[in-house]
Design a protein around this motif. Structure first.
Motif, PDB file in Angstrom:
ATOM      1  N   GLY A  27       9.934 -33.462  -9.871  1.00 61.09           N
ATOM      2  CA  GLY A  27       9.078 -32.392 -10.371  1.00 61.09           C
ATOM      3  C   GLY A  27       8.137 -31.892  -9.295  1.00 61.09           C
ATOM      4  O   GLY A  27       7.950 -32.523  -8.265  1.00 61.09           O
ATOM      5  N   ARG A  28       7.542 -30.745  -9.565  1.00 58.24           N
ATOM      6  CA  ARG A  28       6.577 -30.153  -8.640  1.00 58.24           C
ATOM      7  C   ARG A  28       5.222 -30.801  -8.908  1.00 58.24           C
ATOM      8  O   ARG A  28       4.343 -30.240  -9.560  1.00 58.24           O
ATOM      9  CB  ARG A  28       6.523 -28.642  -8.865  1.00 58.24           C
ATOM     10  CG  ARG A  28       5.815 -27.873  -7.784  1.00 58.24           C
ATOM     11  CD  ARG A  28       5.998 -26.390  -7.969  1.00 58.24           C
ATOM     12  NE  ARG A  28       5.546 -25.918  -9.264  1.00 58.24           N
ATOM     13  CZ  ARG A  28       4.336 -25.452  -9.535  1.00 58.24           C
ATOM     14  NH1 ARG A  28       3.431 -25.384  -8.586  1.00 58.24           N
ATOM     15  NH2 ARG A  28       4.024 -25.045 -10.745  1.00 58.24           N
ATOM     16  N   VAL A  29       5.101 -32.053  -8.417  1.00 66.82           N
ATOM     17  CA  VAL A  29       3.896 -32.855  -8.636  1.00 66.82           C
ATOM     18  C   VAL A  29       3.393 -33.395  -7.310  1.00 66.82           C
ATOM     19  O   VAL A  29       4.127 -33.438  -6.324  1.00 66.82           O
ATOM     20  CB  VAL A  29       4.159 -34.026  -9.607  1.00 66.82           C
ATOM     21  CG1 VAL A  29       4.546 -33.529 -10.981  1.00 66.82           C
ATOM     22  CG2 VAL A  29       5.214 -34.970  -9.066  1.00 66.82           C
ATOM     23  N   THR A  30       2.149 -33.830  -7.319  1.00 66.85           N
ATOM     24  CA  THR A  30       1.544 -34.464  -6.157  1.00 66.85           C
ATOM     25  C   THR A  30       1.233 -35.907  -6.493  1.00 66.85           C
ATOM     26  O   THR A  30       0.596 -36.186  -7.511  1.00 66.85           O
ATOM     27  CB  THR A  30       0.231 -33.752  -5.763  1.00 66.85           C
ATOM     28  OG1 THR A  30       0.510 -32.378  -5.508  1.00 66.85           O
ATOM     29  CG2 THR A  30      -0.388 -34.385  -4.535  1.00 66.85           C
ATOM     30  N   LEU A  31       1.688 -36.824  -5.667  1.00 64.18           N
ATOM     31  CA  LEU A  31       1.348 -38.231  -5.822  1.00 64.18           C
ATOM     32  C   LEU A  31      -0.078 -38.378  -5.303  1.00 64.18           C
ATOM     33  O   LEU A  31      -0.339 -38.143  -4.129  1.00 64.18           O
ATOM     34  CB  LEU A  31       2.319 -39.104  -5.032  1.00 64.18           C
ATOM     35  CG  LEU A  31       2.289 -40.585  -5.361  1.00 64.18           C
ATOM     36  CD1 LEU A  31       3.670 -41.166  -5.160  1.00 64.18           C
ATOM     37  CD2 LEU A  31       1.287 -41.306  -4.540  1.00 64.18           C
ATOM     38  N   VAL A  44       1.111 -46.010 -10.133  1.00 65.26           N
ATOM     39  CA  VAL A  44       1.250 -44.797  -9.348  1.00 65.26           C
ATOM     40  C   VAL A  44       0.820 -43.628 -10.231  1.00 65.26           C
ATOM     41  O   VAL A  44       1.084 -43.618 -11.438  1.00 65.26           O
ATOM     42  CB  VAL A  44       2.696 -44.619  -8.816  1.00 65.26           C
ATOM     43  CG1 VAL A  44       3.689 -44.491  -9.935  1.00 65.26           C
ATOM     44  CG2 VAL A  44       2.805 -43.469  -7.855  1.00 65.26           C
ATOM     45  N   VAL A  45       0.109 -42.662  -9.629  1.00 62.93           N
ATOM     46  CA  VAL A  45      -0.453 -41.528 -10.359  1.00 62.93           C
ATOM     47  C   VAL A  45       0.072 -40.234  -9.743  1.00 62.93           C
ATOM     48  O   VAL A  45       0.065 -40.082  -8.516  1.00 62.93           O
ATOM     49  CB  VAL A  45      -1.999 -41.532 -10.276  1.00 62.93           C
ATOM     50  CG1 VAL A  45      -2.588 -40.357 -11.033  1.00 62.93           C
ATOM     51  CG2 VAL A  45      -2.573 -42.844 -10.760  1.00 62.93           C
ATOM     52  N   VAL A  46       0.511 -39.306 -10.595  1.00 60.57           N
ATOM     53  CA  VAL A  46       0.897 -37.975 -10.134  1.00 60.57           C
ATOM     54  C   VAL A  46       0.111 -36.939 -10.909  1.00 60.57           C
ATOM     55  O   VAL A  46      -0.303 -37.167 -12.042  1.00 60.57           O
ATOM     56  CB  VAL A  46       2.416 -37.696 -10.272  1.00 60.57           C
ATOM     57  CG1 VAL A  46       3.220 -38.571  -9.355  1.00 60.57           C
ATOM     58  CG2 VAL A  46       2.885 -37.815 -11.704  1.00 60.57           C
ATOM     59  N   ARG A  47      -0.095 -35.786 -10.287  1.00 63.60           N
ATOM     60  CA  ARG A  47      -0.784 -34.652 -10.906  1.00 63.60           C
ATOM     61  C   ARG A  47       0.062 -33.415 -10.702  1.00 63.60           C
ATOM     62  O   ARG A  47       0.758 -33.280  -9.707  1.00 63.60           O
ATOM     63  CB  ARG A  47      -2.153 -34.420 -10.253  1.00 63.60           C
ATOM     64  CG  ARG A  47      -3.129 -35.559 -10.272  1.00 63.60           C
ATOM     65  CD  ARG A  47      -3.593 -35.971 -11.641  1.00 63.60           C
ATOM     66  NE  ARG A  47      -4.219 -34.905 -12.422  1.00 63.60           N
ATOM     67  CZ  ARG A  47      -5.524 -34.673 -12.482  1.00 63.60           C
ATOM     68  NH1 ARG A  47      -6.363 -35.425 -11.776  1.00 63.60           N
ATOM     69  NH2 ARG A  47      -5.996 -33.717 -13.237  1.00 63.60           N
ATOM     70  N   GLY A  48      -0.011 -32.498 -11.647  1.00 63.88           N
ATOM     71  CA  GLY A  48       0.712 -31.242 -11.556  1.00 63.88           C
ATOM     72  C   GLY A  48       0.748 -30.545 -12.902  1.00 63.88           C
ATOM     73  O   GLY A  48       0.107 -30.988 -13.862  1.00 63.88           O
ATOM     74  N   PRO A  49       1.512 -29.452 -13.005  1.00 58.92           N
ATOM     75  CA  PRO A  49       1.663 -28.765 -14.286  1.00 58.92           C
ATOM     76  C   PRO A  49       2.262 -29.709 -15.341  1.00 58.92           C
ATOM     77  O   PRO A  49       3.048 -30.599 -15.014  1.00 58.92           O
ATOM     78  CB  PRO A  49       2.621 -27.621 -13.967  1.00 58.92           C
ATOM     79  CG  PRO A  49       2.495 -27.417 -12.491  1.00 58.92           C
ATOM     80  CD  PRO A  49       2.219 -28.775 -11.921  1.00 58.92           C
ATOM     81  N   VAL A  50       1.899 -29.514 -16.588  1.00 59.93           N
ATOM     82  CA  VAL A  50       2.262 -30.425 -17.663  1.00 59.93           C
ATOM     83  C   VAL A  50       3.772 -30.682 -17.723  1.00 59.93           C
ATOM     84  O   VAL A  50       4.214 -31.831 -17.743  1.00 59.93           O
ATOM     85  CB  VAL A  50       1.751 -29.899 -19.030  1.00 59.93           C
ATOM     86  CG1 VAL A  50       2.200 -30.808 -20.160  1.00 59.93           C
ATOM     87  CG2 VAL A  50       0.244 -29.766 -19.021  1.00 59.93           C
ATOM     88  N   ALA A  51       4.579 -29.643 -17.750  1.00 57.13           N
ATOM     89  CA  ALA A  51       6.031 -29.817 -17.850  1.00 57.13           C
ATOM     90  C   ALA A  51       6.589 -30.560 -16.641  1.00 57.13           C
ATOM     91  O   ALA A  51       7.509 -31.379 -16.780  1.00 57.13           O
ATOM     92  CB  ALA A  51       6.718 -28.466 -17.995  1.00 57.13           C
ATOM     93  N   GLU A  52       6.041 -30.306 -15.483  1.00 59.16           N
ATOM     94  CA  GLU A  52       6.509 -30.967 -14.263  1.00 59.16           C
ATOM     95  C   GLU A  52       6.137 -32.454 -14.270  1.00 59.16           C
ATOM     96  O   GLU A  52       6.918 -33.299 -13.835  1.00 59.16           O
ATOM     97  CB  GLU A  52       5.928 -30.280 -13.027  1.00 59.16           C
ATOM     98  CG  GLU A  52       6.320 -28.831 -12.875  1.00 59.16           C
ATOM     99  CD  GLU A  52       7.793 -28.633 -12.546  1.00 59.16           C
ATOM    100  OE1 GLU A  52       8.385 -29.487 -11.865  1.00 59.16           O
ATOM    101  OE2 GLU A  52       8.334 -27.610 -12.962  1.00 59.16           O
ATOM    102  N   VAL A  53       4.942 -32.772 -14.756  1.00 55.27           N
ATOM    103  CA  VAL A  53       4.529 -34.172 -14.842  1.00 55.27           C
ATOM    104  C   VAL A  53       5.401 -34.920 -15.837  1.00 55.27           C
ATOM    105  O   VAL A  53       5.830 -36.048 -15.576  1.00 55.27           O
ATOM    106  CB  VAL A  53       3.024 -34.293 -15.202  1.00 55.27           C
ATOM    107  CG1 VAL A  53       2.650 -35.716 -15.554  1.00 55.27           C
ATOM    108  CG2 VAL A  53       2.172 -33.791 -14.045  1.00 55.27           C
ATOM    109  N   ARG A  54       5.713 -34.277 -16.960  1.00 58.07           N
ATOM    110  CA  ARG A  54       6.601 -34.926 -17.943  1.00 58.07           C
ATOM    111  C   ARG A  54       7.956 -35.235 -17.319  1.00 58.07           C
ATOM    112  O   ARG A  54       8.485 -36.336 -17.476  1.00 58.07           O
ATOM    113  CB  ARG A  54       6.773 -34.030 -19.168  1.00 58.07           C
ATOM    114  CG  ARG A  54       5.572 -34.064 -20.057  1.00 58.07           C
ATOM    115  CD  ARG A  54       5.887 -33.597 -21.465  1.00 58.07           C
ATOM    116  NE  ARG A  54       4.712 -33.807 -22.294  1.00 58.07           N
ATOM    117  CZ  ARG A  54       3.956 -32.842 -22.771  1.00 58.07           C
ATOM    118  NH1 ARG A  54       4.257 -31.594 -22.539  1.00 58.07           N
ATOM    119  NH2 ARG A  54       2.900 -33.132 -23.509  1.00 58.07           N
TER     120      ARG A  54
END
Length: 103
Positions: A27-31, A44-54
């Motif tokens: 997904g289009r997320v940032t670790l 481990v934690v990721v952040r990003g748009p809701v659908a991408e995080v899912r």
């Protein structure tokens, strides 16, 4: 844009490494963080748009569970829009190291 947070906690470092790698590829997320908790578990934690995080968390769970030697996923969570106070206090926010990769 709503920025979600996704967290996966595992028993072993190889499982959290596999999860983190799969998450950023899926997904289009940032670790934003990888640490060992006081109990010795890894998260481990990721952040990003809701659908991408899912999508990223789903891929991370599959990858972590596929690790050999009975790698165990302890728990996971997705928070669609954490409050500012939660974001500022808990270790989920972007760090100077992760800011360069922010999506």
């Amino acid at each position: 844009m709503t920025i979600a947070v996704g967290v996966i906690e595992t028993q072993t470092f190889p499982a959290v490494l596999a999860a983190g790698d799969a998450m950023v590829k899926a997904g289009r997320v940032t670790l934003t963080r990888q640490e060992r908790s006081e109990s010795g578990r890894q998260f481990v934690v990721v952040r990003g748009p809701v659908a991408e995080v899912r999508r990223a968390v789903e891929a991370g769970l599959v990858a972590a569970k596929a690790c050999p030697n009975n790698a165990e996923v302890t728990t996971h969570v997705i928070i669609p829009n954490p409050q500012e106070n939660v974001d500022g206090i808990l270790p989920i926010s972007f760090s100077p190291e992760s800011e360069a990769f922010r999506v």
